[in-house]
Design an enzyme around this catalytic site. Structure first.
Site, PDB file in Angstrom:
ATOM      1  N   SER A   1       0.864  -1.179   0.000  1.00  0.00           N
ATOM      2  CA  SER A   1       0.000   0.000   0.000  1.00  0.00           C
ATOM      3  C   SER A   1       0.911   1.242   0.000  1.00  0.00           C
ATOM      4  O   SER A   1       1.874   1.315   0.767  1.00  0.00           O
ATOM      5  CB  SER A   1      -0.879  -0.021   1.261  1.00  0.00           C
ATOM      6  OG  SER A   1      -1.621   1.162   1.335  1.00  0.00           O
TER       7      SER A   1
ATOM      8  N   SER B   1       2.874   2.085  -2.460  1.00  0.00           N
ATOM      9  CA  SER B   1       4.087   1.905  -3.281  1.00  0.00           C
ATOM     10  C   SER B   1       3.982   2.674  -4.596  1.00  0.00           C
ATOM     11  O   SER B   1       4.995   3.041  -5.194  1.00  0.00           O
ATOM     12  CB  SER B   1       4.344   0.412  -3.539  1.00  0.00           C
ATOM     13  OG  SER B   1       3.230  -0.179  -4.180  1.00  0.00           O
ATOM     14  N   GLY B   2       2.748   2.881  -5.092  1.00  0.00           N
ATOM     15  CA  GLY B   2       2.578   3.623  -6.351  1.00  0.00           C
ATOM     16  C   GLY B   2       1.764   2.895  -7.405  1.00  0.00           C
ATOM     17  O   GLY B   2       1.732   3.303  -8.568  1.00  0.00           O
TER      18      GLY B   2
ATOM     19  N   SER C   1      -1.591   2.619  -7.899  1.00  0.00           N
ATOM     20  CA  SER C   1      -2.691   3.406  -8.490  1.00  0.00           C
ATOM     21  C   SER C   1      -2.135   4.506  -9.377  1.00  0.00           C
ATOM     22  O   SER C   1      -2.638   4.733 -10.489  1.00  0.00           O
ATOM     23  CB  SER C   1      -3.548   4.048  -7.398  1.00  0.00           C
ATOM     24  OG  SER C   1      -4.007   3.068  -6.528  1.00  0.00           O
TER      25      SER C   1
ATOM     26  N   SER D   1      -2.109  -7.781  -3.728  1.00  0.00           N
ATOM     27  CA  SER D   1      -1.880  -9.191  -4.120  1.00  0.00           C
ATOM     28  C   SER D   1      -0.584  -9.720  -3.512  1.00  0.00           C
ATOM     29  O   SER D   1       0.357 -10.017  -4.247  1.00  0.00           O
ATOM     30  CB  SER D   1      -1.916  -9.347  -5.644  1.00  0.00           C
ATOM     31  OG  SER D   1      -1.171  -8.367  -6.312  1.00  0.00           O
TER      32      SER D   1
HETATM   33  N1  LIG Z   1      -5.296  -4.907   6.224  1.00  0.00           N
HETATM   34  C1  LIG Z   1      -5.017  -4.283   5.069  1.00  0.00           C
HETATM   35  N2  LIG Z   1      -3.910  -4.640   4.353  1.00  0.00           N
HETATM   36  C2  LIG Z   1      -3.650  -4.012   3.185  1.00  0.00           C
HETATM   37  N3  LIG Z   1      -4.417  -3.036   2.634  1.00  0.00           N
HETATM   38  C3  LIG Z   1      -5.536  -2.649   3.329  1.00  0.00           C
HETATM   39  C4  LIG Z   1      -5.862  -3.258   4.567  1.00  0.00           C
HETATM   40  N4  LIG Z   1      -7.019  -2.679   5.018  1.00  0.00           N
HETATM   41  C5  LIG Z   1      -7.384  -1.761   4.111  1.00  0.00           C
HETATM   42  N5  LIG Z   1      -6.497  -1.731   3.105  1.00  0.00           N
HETATM   43  C6  LIG Z   1      -6.675  -0.888   1.898  1.00  0.00           C
HETATM   44  O1  LIG Z   1      -7.159  -1.755   0.885  1.00  0.00           O
HETATM   45  C7  LIG Z   1      -6.305  -1.758  -0.237  1.00  0.00           C
HETATM   46  C8  LIG Z   1      -5.797  -3.188  -0.541  1.00  0.00           C
HETATM   47  O2  LIG Z   1      -6.802  -3.933  -1.153  1.00  0.00           O
HETATM   48  P1  LIG Z   1      -6.422  -5.065  -2.191  1.00  0.00           P
HETATM   49  O3  LIG Z   1      -7.682  -5.604  -2.718  1.00  0.00           O
HETATM   50  O4  LIG Z   1      -5.437  -4.522  -3.170  1.00  0.00           O
HETATM   51  O5  LIG Z   1      -5.688  -6.117  -1.234  1.00  0.00           O
HETATM   52  S1  LIG Z   1      -5.296  -7.633  -1.509  1.00  0.00           S
HETATM   53  O6  LIG Z   1      -4.771  -7.715  -2.884  1.00  0.00           O
HETATM   54  O7  LIG Z   1      -6.502  -8.457  -1.365  1.00  0.00           O
HETATM   55  O8  LIG Z   1      -4.287  -7.978  -0.514  1.00  0.00           O
HETATM   56  C9  LIG Z   1      -5.114  -0.892   0.061  1.00  0.00           C
HETATM   57  O9  LIG Z   1      -5.080   0.003  -1.028  1.00  0.00           O
HETATM   58  P2  LIG Z   1      -3.729   0.578  -1.638  1.00  0.00           P
HETATM   59  O10 LIG Z   1      -3.245   1.547  -0.623  1.00  0.00           O
HETATM   60  O11 LIG Z   1      -4.170   1.250  -2.912  1.00  0.00           O
HETATM   61  O12 LIG Z   1      -2.771  -0.547  -1.899  1.00  0.00           O
HETATM   62  C10 LIG Z   1      -5.428  -0.212   1.393  1.00  0.00           C
HETATM   63  O13 LIG Z   1      -5.749   1.132   1.175  1.00  0.00           O
HETATM   64  N1  LIG Z   2       8.309   7.742  -8.464  1.00  0.00           N
HETATM   65  C1  LIG Z   2       7.066   7.573  -8.003  1.00  0.00           C
HETATM   66  N2  LIG Z   2       6.249   6.649  -8.576  1.00  0.00           N
HETATM   67  C2  LIG Z   2       4.982   6.469  -8.092  1.00  0.00           C
HETATM   68  N3  LIG Z   2       4.456   7.148  -7.052  1.00  0.00           N
HETATM   69  C3  LIG Z   2       5.239   8.073  -6.449  1.00  0.00           C
HETATM   70  C4  LIG Z   2       6.562   8.316  -6.883  1.00  0.00           C
HETATM   71  N4  LIG Z   2       7.098   9.264  -6.101  1.00  0.00           N
HETATM   72  C5  LIG Z   2       6.153   9.617  -5.208  1.00  0.00           C
HETATM   73  N5  LIG Z   2       5.008   8.916  -5.423  1.00  0.00           N
HETATM   74  C6  LIG Z   2       3.783   9.111  -4.629  1.00  0.00           C
HETATM   75  O1  LIG Z   2       3.545   7.927  -3.871  1.00  0.00           O
HETATM   76  C7  LIG Z   2       2.143   7.773  -3.648  1.00  0.00           C
HETATM   77  C8  LIG Z   2       1.730   6.392  -4.086  1.00  0.00           C
HETATM   78  O2  LIG Z   2       0.349   6.223  -3.807  1.00  0.00           O
HETATM   79  P1  LIG Z   2      -0.588   5.258  -4.624  1.00  0.00           P
HETATM   80  O3  LIG Z   2      -0.315   5.379  -6.083  1.00  0.00           O
HETATM   81  O4  LIG Z   2      -1.973   5.517  -4.144  1.00  0.00           O
HETATM   82  O5  LIG Z   2      -0.041   3.829  -4.125  1.00  0.00           O
HETATM   83  P2  LIG Z   2      -0.820   2.420  -4.037  1.00  0.00           P
HETATM   84  O6  LIG Z   2      -1.868   2.432  -5.089  1.00  0.00           O
HETATM   85  O7  LIG Z   2       0.275   1.422  -4.279  1.00  0.00           O
HETATM   86  O8  LIG Z   2      -1.376   2.356  -2.651  1.00  0.00           O
HETATM   87  C9  LIG Z   2       1.438   8.868  -4.455  1.00  0.00           C
HETATM   88  O9  LIG Z   2       1.111   9.934  -3.585  1.00  0.00           O
HETATM   89  C10 LIG Z   2       2.520   9.287  -5.452  1.00  0.00           C
HETATM   90  O10 LIG Z   2       2.364  10.629  -5.864  1.00  0.00           O
END
Ligand SMILES: Nc1ncnc2c1ncn2[C@@H]1O[C@H](COP(=O)(O)OS(=O)(=O)O)[C@@H](OP(=O)(O)O)[C@H]1O
Ligand SMILES: Nc1ncnc2c1ncn2[C@@H]1O[C@H](COP(=O)(O)OP(=O)(O)O)[C@@H](O)[C@H]1O
EC number: 2.7.1.25
Length: 206
Positions: free
Chosen positions: A42, A44-45, A47, A114
Site C-alpha cells: 500500500s 508503493s505507487g 494506483s 496481491s
Molecule cells: N489490512 C489491510 N492490508 C492491506 N491493505 C488494506 C488493509 N485494510 C485496508 N487496506 C486498503 O485496501 C487496499 C488493498 O486492497 P487489495 O484488494 O489490493 O488487497 S489484496 O490484494 O486483497 O491484498 C489498500 O489500497 P492501496 O493503498 O491502494 O494498496 C489499502 O488502502
Molecule cells: N516515483 C514515483 N512513482 C509512483 N508514485 C510516487 C513516486 N514518487 C512519489 N510517489 C507518490 O507515492 C504515492 C503512491 O500512492 P498510490 O499510487 O496511491 O499507491 P498504491 O496504489 O500502491 O497504494 C502517491 O502519492 C505518489 O504521488
C-alpha cells in the site's frame, strides 16, 4: 465463501461454442489483449502508475480497463476482508473477471496489493502466461510509511487495523517480475516509459 452448496462441482456445465471468437474481437480492436498486473505494498505507487499507463495507452487508441480497489472492493468483493483466505478469494475473482475482459479483447490493468505469490501465479496460469505481465511496484516499507497516503500505516501501527500488509501481514515479492519499478529511486516519467516499452510489443498483432 466457497461452500459446497455454491459449488459447480458435479454439475453438468457444457460450454457453448459461440460464432464470434476472441480472435475476431482482437482483429476488430486492432491489438492483442493483455493483463498488466501491478503488485506492491500500500502506498508503493500502484494506483498512480496504473492510472498514468492507462491514460497513455488510451491516447494511443488502445481499449483499456483499470481494475482497482475502488471498483472491486466496493462492489464485486464487498463481502471480503483482509484475512489470507479473503485476499486469495479477492484475487481469484479479479483473475476471473480480468479473464472475461481479455476474452472481450481489452488491455486490462489490475492494481492490487496481491501479497501472495501463489495467488498471482494462479492468475497467470488462468489467463495464460503470454497474456500476463507482472509489474512489481517496489518501494521500501519505510518510504510507504512515510508517504502514508491514506493514513492507514499509522492506524495499523496503533493497532486499529489488523492484518495490514507489511506491518502485520506478509508481502511476498515477485522473484522474476516482467517489469521491476523502484518508485523511491526512479521518476514517474522513467517508470512510465519502461512500462510502455514493455507493453507495446506484447499487444502488437503479429
Ligand atoms: N489490512 C489491510 N492490508 C492491506 N491493505 C488494506 C488493509 N485494510 C485496508 N487496506 C486498503 O485496501 C487496499 C488493498 O486492497 P487489495 O484488494 O489490493 O488487497 S489484496 O490484494 O486483497 O491484498 C489498500 O489500497 P492501496 O493503498 O491502494 O494498496 C489499502 O488502502
Ligand atoms: N516515483 C514515483 N512513482 C509512483 N508514485 C510516487 C513516486 N514518487 C512519489 N510517489 C507518490 O507515492 C504515492 C503512491 O500512492 P498510490 O499510487 O496511491 O499507491 P498504491 O496504489 O500502491 O497504494 C502517491 O502519492 C505518489 O504521488
Amino acid at each position: 465463501m466457497g461452500s459446497k452448496e455454491h459449488s459447480a462441482e458435479g454439475l453438468y456445465i457444457i460450454p457453448h461454442k459461440h460464432k464470434v471468437t476472441g480472435e475476431d474481437r482482437m482483429r476488430r480492436k486492432g491489438h492483442r489483449p493483455l493483463l498488466i498486473w501491478f503488485t506492491g505494498l500500500s502506498g508503493s505507487g500502484k494506483s498512480t502508475l496504473s492510472g498514468l499507463l492507462e491514460q497513455e495507452l488510451f491516447e494511443r487508441q488502445v481499449h483499456t480497463y483499470l481494475l482497482d480497489g475502488d471498483n472491486v472492493r466496493k462492489g464485486l468483493n464487498k463481502d471480503l476482508g483482509f484475512s489470507k483466505e479473503c485476499r486469495t478469494e479477492n484475487i481469484r475473482r479479479i483473475g476471473e473477471t480480468a479473464n472475461l475482459m481479455l476474452d472481450a479483447g481489452l488491455v486490462v490493468l489490475a492494481a492490487f496489493v496481491s501479497p501472495f505469490r501463489k495467488d498471482r501465479e494462479t492468475v497467470r496460469e488462468l489467463v495464460g502466461p503470454e497474456n500476463f505481465l507482472e509489474v512489481f511496484v517496489d518501494c521500501p516499507l519505510k518510504v510507504c510509511e512515510q508517504r502514508d497516503v491514506k493514513g492507514l500505516y499509522k492506524k495499523a501501527r496503533d493497532g486499529k487495523i489488523q492484518d495490514f500488509t507489511g506491518v502485520s501481514s506478509p508481502f511476498e515479492a515477485p522473484e522474476r517480475p516482467d517489469v521491476h519499478i523502484r518508485t523511491s529511486e526512479q521518476t514517474l516519467e522513467v517508470s512510465l516509459n519502461e512500462l510502455i516499452q514493455a507493453v507495446l510489443p506484447k499487444i502488437k498483432i503479429k
